[in-house]
Design an enzyme around this catalytic site. Sequence first.
Site, PDB file in Angstrom:
ATOM      1  N   ARG A 151     -10.446 -10.721 -12.054  1.00 34.37           N
ATOM      2  CA  ARG A 151      -9.185 -10.185 -12.561  1.00 34.37           C
ATOM      3  C   ARG A 151      -8.193 -11.335 -12.692  1.00 34.37           C
ATOM      4  NH1 ARG A 151      -5.976  -7.117  -7.617  1.00 34.37           N
ATOM      5  NH2 ARG A 151      -4.423  -6.930  -9.246  1.00 34.37           N
ATOM      6  N   ARG A 152      -7.100 -11.086 -13.361  1.00 35.04           N
ATOM      7  CA  ARG A 152      -5.975 -12.005 -13.422  1.00 35.04           C
ATOM      8  C   ARG A 152      -6.334 -13.397 -13.920  1.00 35.04           C
ATOM      9  NH1 ARG A 152      -2.585 -10.363  -7.981  1.00 35.04           N
ATOM     10  NH2 ARG A 152      -1.301  -8.911  -9.099  1.00 35.04           N
ATOM     11  N   HIS A 209      -9.586   0.451 -11.121  1.00 33.14           N
ATOM     12  CA  HIS A 209      -9.164   1.427 -10.092  1.00 33.14           C
ATOM     13  C   HIS A 209      -7.702   1.800 -10.267  1.00 33.14           C
ATOM     14  CE1 HIS A 209      -8.300   3.188  -6.169  1.00 33.14           C
ATOM     15  NE2 HIS A 209      -7.434   2.213  -5.910  1.00 33.14           N
ATOM     16  N   PHE A 210      -6.844   0.790 -10.430  1.00 28.53           N
ATOM     17  CA  PHE A 210      -5.429   1.201 -10.459  1.00 28.53           C
ATOM     18  C   PHE A 210      -4.994   1.723 -11.827  1.00 28.53           C
ATOM     19  CE2 PHE A 210      -4.546  -3.556 -10.588  1.00 28.53           C
ATOM     20  CZ  PHE A 210      -3.928  -3.607 -11.826  1.00 28.53           C
ATOM     21  N   HIS A 211      -5.800   1.478 -12.854  1.00 28.97           N
ATOM     22  CA  HIS A 211      -5.455   2.153 -14.115  1.00 28.97           C
ATOM     23  C   HIS A 211      -5.849   3.633 -14.061  1.00 28.97           C
ATOM     24  CE1 HIS A 211      -4.570  -1.831 -15.799  1.00 28.97           C
ATOM     25  NE2 HIS A 211      -3.817  -1.144 -16.636  1.00 28.97           N
ATOM     26  N   HIS A 265       0.808  -1.218   0.000  1.00 29.98           N
ATOM     27  CA  HIS A 265       0.000   0.000   0.000  1.00 29.98           C
ATOM     28  C   HIS A 265       0.850   1.282   0.000  1.00 29.98           C
ATOM     29  CE1 HIS A 265      -3.584   2.198  -0.425  1.00 29.98           C
ATOM     30  NE2 HIS A 265      -3.143   3.021   0.492  1.00 29.98           N
ATOM     31  N   TYR A 278       1.669   5.064  -2.618  1.00 32.85           N
ATOM     32  CA  TYR A 278       1.939   6.469  -2.285  1.00 32.85           C
ATOM     33  C   TYR A 278       3.352   6.884  -2.686  1.00 32.85           C
ATOM     34  CZ  TYR A 278      -2.553   6.236  -0.123  1.00 32.85           C
ATOM     35  OH  TYR A 278      -3.893   6.062   0.058  1.00 32.85           O
TER      36      TYR A 278
HETATM   37 FE1  HAS Z   1      -5.933   1.939  -4.290  1.00 32.64          FE
HETATM   38  C1  HAS Z   1      -6.211  -1.462  -4.651  1.00 32.64           C
HETATM   39  C2  HAS Z   1      -8.010   1.838  -1.575  1.00 32.64           C
HETATM   40  C3  HAS Z   1      -5.524   5.350  -3.810  1.00 32.64           C
HETATM   41  C4  HAS Z   1      -3.297   1.941  -6.469  1.00 32.64           C
HETATM   42  N1  HAS Z   1      -4.964   0.517  -5.354  1.00 32.64           N
HETATM   43  C5  HAS Z   1      -5.241  -0.828  -5.395  1.00 32.64           C
HETATM   44  C6  HAS Z   1      -4.323  -1.482  -6.278  1.00 32.64           C
HETATM   45  C7  HAS Z   1      -3.466  -0.514  -6.760  1.00 32.64           C
HETATM   46  C8  HAS Z   1      -3.889   0.731  -6.178  1.00 32.64           C
HETATM   47  C9  HAS Z   1      -2.294  -0.721  -7.684  1.00 32.64           C
HETATM   48  O1  HAS Z   1      -9.150  -0.298   0.305  1.00 32.64           O
HETATM   49  C10 HAS Z   1      -4.355  -2.954  -6.654  1.00 32.64           C
HETATM   50  C11 HAS Z   1      -3.430  -3.797  -5.868  1.00 32.64           C
HETATM   51  C12 HAS Z   1      -3.507  -5.218  -6.359  1.00 32.64           C
HETATM   52  O2  HAS Z   1      -2.895  -5.512  -7.402  1.00 32.64           O
HETATM   53  O3  HAS Z   1      -4.235  -6.002  -5.754  1.00 32.64           O
HETATM   54  N2  HAS Z   1      -6.677   3.327  -2.979  1.00 32.64           N
HETATM   55  C13 HAS Z   1      -7.515   3.075  -1.950  1.00 32.64           C
HETATM   56  C14 HAS Z   1      -7.828   4.317  -1.250  1.00 32.64           C
HETATM   57  C15 HAS Z   1      -7.121   5.306  -1.897  1.00 32.64           C
HETATM   58  C16 HAS Z   1      -6.398   4.676  -2.966  1.00 32.64           C
HETATM   59  C17 HAS Z   1      -8.705   4.490  -0.068  1.00 32.64           C
HETATM   60  N3  HAS Z   1      -4.682   3.364  -5.005  1.00 32.64           N
HETATM   61  C18 HAS Z   1      -4.673   4.697  -4.682  1.00 32.64           C
HETATM   62  C19 HAS Z   1      -3.619   5.368  -5.388  1.00 32.64           C
HETATM   63  C20 HAS Z   1      -2.977   4.403  -6.134  1.00 32.64           C
HETATM   64  C21 HAS Z   1      -3.662   3.150  -5.880  1.00 32.64           C
HETATM   65  C22 HAS Z   1      -3.309   6.837  -5.265  1.00 32.64           C
HETATM   66  C23 HAS Z   1      -1.821   4.508  -7.046  1.00 32.64           C
HETATM   67  C24 HAS Z   1      -1.126   5.583  -7.267  1.00 32.64           C
HETATM   68  N4  HAS Z   1      -6.945   0.477  -3.330  1.00 32.64           N
HETATM   69  C25 HAS Z   1      -7.705   0.632  -2.219  1.00 32.64           C
HETATM   70  C26 HAS Z   1      -8.167  -0.683  -1.744  1.00 32.64           C
HETATM   71  C27 HAS Z   1      -7.641  -1.621  -2.622  1.00 32.64           C
HETATM   72  C28 HAS Z   1      -6.886  -0.866  -3.600  1.00 32.64           C
HETATM   73  C29 HAS Z   1      -9.005  -0.991  -0.578  1.00 32.64           C
HETATM   74  C30 HAS Z   1      -7.808  -3.143  -2.535  1.00 32.64           C
HETATM   75  C31 HAS Z   1      -8.949  -3.612  -3.341  1.00 32.64           C
HETATM   76  C32 HAS Z   1      -9.018  -5.138  -3.306  1.00 32.64           C
HETATM   77  O4  HAS Z   1      -9.911  -5.650  -2.658  1.00 32.64           O
HETATM   78  O5  HAS Z   1      -8.167  -5.797  -3.907  1.00 32.64           O
HETATM   79  C33 HAS Z   1      -7.096   6.775  -1.496  1.00 32.64           C
HETATM   80  O6  HAS Z   1      -5.752   7.183  -1.302  1.00 32.64           O
HETATM   81  C34 HAS Z   1      -7.778   7.649  -2.501  1.00 32.64           C
HETATM   82  C35 HAS Z   1      -7.901   9.089  -1.982  1.00 32.64           C
HETATM   83  C36 HAS Z   1      -8.116  10.064  -3.109  1.00 32.64           C
HETATM   84  C37 HAS Z   1      -9.049  11.003  -3.161  1.00 32.64           C
HETATM   85  C38 HAS Z   1      -9.148  11.893  -4.382  1.00 32.64           C
HETATM   86  C39 HAS Z   1      -8.692  13.324  -4.120  1.00 32.64           C
HETATM   87  C40 HAS Z   1      -8.722  14.102  -5.398  1.00 32.64           C
HETATM   88  C41 HAS Z   1      -7.727  14.920  -5.812  1.00 32.64           C
HETATM   89  C42 HAS Z   1      -7.867  15.594  -7.149  1.00 32.64           C
HETATM   90  C43 HAS Z   1      -8.124  17.054  -6.959  1.00 32.64           C
HETATM   91  C44 HAS Z   1      -8.506  17.719  -8.241  1.00 32.64           C
HETATM   92  C45 HAS Z   1      -8.202  19.004  -8.517  1.00 32.64           C
HETATM   93  C46 HAS Z   1      -8.672  19.595  -9.790  1.00 32.64           C
HETATM   94  C47 HAS Z   1      -7.420  19.886  -7.625  1.00 32.64           C
HETATM   95  C48 HAS Z   1     -10.008  11.218  -2.058  1.00 32.64           C
HETATM   96  C49 HAS Z   1      -6.514  15.186  -4.989  1.00 32.64           C
HETATM   97  C50 HAS Z   1      -9.922  20.363  -9.490  1.00 32.64           C
HETATM   98  C51 HAS Z   1     -10.287  21.247 -10.617  1.00 32.64           C
HETATM   99  C52 HAS Z   1     -11.534  21.385 -11.074  1.00 32.64           C
HETATM  100  C53 HAS Z   1     -11.784  22.341 -12.169  1.00 32.64           C
HETATM  101  C54 HAS Z   1     -12.664  20.569 -10.546  1.00 32.64           C
END
Ligand code: HAS
Length: 548
Positions: free
Chosen positions: A432-433, A367-369, A216, A220
């Site tokens: 998957r996989r 999700h991860f793409h 995890h 980050y």
């Molecule tokens: Fe994830 C599975 C939960 C973030 C990557 N994640 C994965 C896997 C990968 C991955 C590679 O809880 C698969 C692993 C595998 O092969 O089995 N993930 C989360 C959560 C977050 C999260 C809670 N993941 C990421 C990030 C990744 C990533 C970042 C890569 C870089 N993930 C999971 C969970 C799994 C999981 C479970 C397991 C699932 C399973 O069962 O297998 C959080 O960090 C996300 C928080 C993000 C936000 C978004 C904030 C938005 C922002 C954009 C702002 C926009 C602006 C523009 C400023 C709350 C910062 C605004 C302008 C306008 C004009 C509107």
Amino acid sequence: VAPKDAKLSMAHIYIAFSAFLVGAIAGLLQGLVRGGMIELPNWLGYYQILTAHGVLLALVFTTYFIFAFLFAGMSRTHGAFSDRLRKLGWTGFTVLTIGTLLAAILIILNEASVLYTFYAPLTAHPLYYVGLTLFVVGSWISGATLLGHYFGWKKAHKGERTPLFGYMTVATIVLWIIACLGVAVLVLLQMIPWAFGLTDEINVLLSRTLFWYFGHPLVYFWLLPAYIAWYVSIPKIIGGKLFSDSLARMAFVLFLLFSIPVGFHHQLMESGISEMWKFIQTVLTFVVIVPSLMTAFSIFGTFEQTGRAKGGTGILYWLHKLPWKDVRFFAPFMGMIIFIPAGAGGIINASFQMNAVIHNTLWVVGHFHLTVGSTVLLTFFGISYWLIPHLTGRKFTPFLNRLGMVQTWLWAIGMFFMSGAMHLIGLLGAPRRTAYTTYQNHPDALVWFEGIFTNYVTIAIGGVILFVAAVMMFYNFIYMTWLAPKGDTEFPISEPAEDASETPKVFENWKLWIGIAIVLILFAYTIPIYDMIVNAPPGSPTFDFLIK
Ligand code: HAS
């Protein structure tokens, strides 16, 4: 960036983009196989290309690009590296590269088709784990080089606030080093003895837990350098200043504290871990969402301040004033927009009960793409458009900008189809996989996957568009490295806004933050790991000597 440091940085970039091209070809094959459009020849395995795709893009491209960016940024903001430190940087690069080549050769030979998550019970050729060990050791040496440069600067500038780039680099590297401890124990104490035949059996639950302890924070480690560019470079590119230096530092501290004790959210469906510990780590996962929400607030605040300073008005009309036609802004911006649904998807994944619906389905791949494959990669592409010409002494030309804009759109459109369809098909239960996706041609299952959008062919079409975008990006890399006209390109570094409050000194207290991070890790992991060891299935190496 000092010329000698630029060379070190470029060495990383060459390998990053070579891995990117091969990884993208493996990805194309992947999409076409699952879309039922091609069959792989006998000498090429499904899991072999899946492993190559994951390892080359998610591990090799990202790690090399990140070090290239961090070395260059540290040289730009903290001055040239000393000869001694630069030598250490080259040593790190060499060890990293020997490990990478060893691992890549074994994947090519089909001796390591164990997926990028390499935990037991899948097993690879023993040398694969040696390659992984060298990869980690190399990255630690490179990390130590960056830390050495930061602390050297701090010593020479007593009492001064460290540049934000360096501060964020330290948080990223410390996070990486602590995270890698899990993988070091996994590889050295479990996988290597097992693969070399020194032990007969293996504690699978422990191996998966050690992997996800690392897995995890790994995500980050990919995300934080993208955030560095959002906080440090994007404000300058759009002609503004960073909304708040303190808020930015606080977000990085929170990542350091909370991104590690949360690995169980990848194991929510796994027996052998008590519900209570899963629940505790679920709560901690919800805490690690906070720094991303803070980042969304901070970056949007920077956009608004800049838009208004340029004469923009209205609730949102100031958005007009942002440089929409500049790919150095637009590519990362697209990444930010995509992160809004991607982050929401992450929150769904982390919601204990909802995880039962999506776990091990194509939803997770979708999700991860979106996260690493879009938010992080589009930001890395955005960085490339100024970083590579800056390092090679070439110009960021209007032609390159146009190419970049087309590339960004193609990537986003391809990802919309591919990842969108993956999410929906995943919700319908597509696993998957696996290359076997038709549920043995059961008529009910076939109907699920024959919608216009909920179709494997949609995934393949998205994959083909993405592949075209990847080839374009590779061409852009060649253009920026060898073909663009000679000249200067700026490495953009922004200042905090004038009305931002003074940054509290406590943020620089690394001992405090590392101490709290360790306490949180011990709290979240000690008892569950103890349980896994004492309750290990008979015959597996239990490491109970650690307890007795
Ligand atoms: Fe994830 C599975 C939960 C973030 C990557 N994640 C994965 C896997 C990968 C991955 C590679 O809880 C698969 C692993 C595998 O092969 O089995 N993930 C989360 C959560 C977050 C999260 C809670 N993941 C990421 C990030 C990744 C990533 C970042 C890569 C870089 N993930 C999971 C969970 C799994 C999981 C479970 C397991 C699932 C399973 O069962 O297998 C959080 O960090 C996300 C928080 C993000 C936000 C978004 C904030 C938005 C922002 C954009 C702002 C926009 C602006 C523009 C400023 C709350 C910062 C605004 C302008 C306008 C004009 C509107």
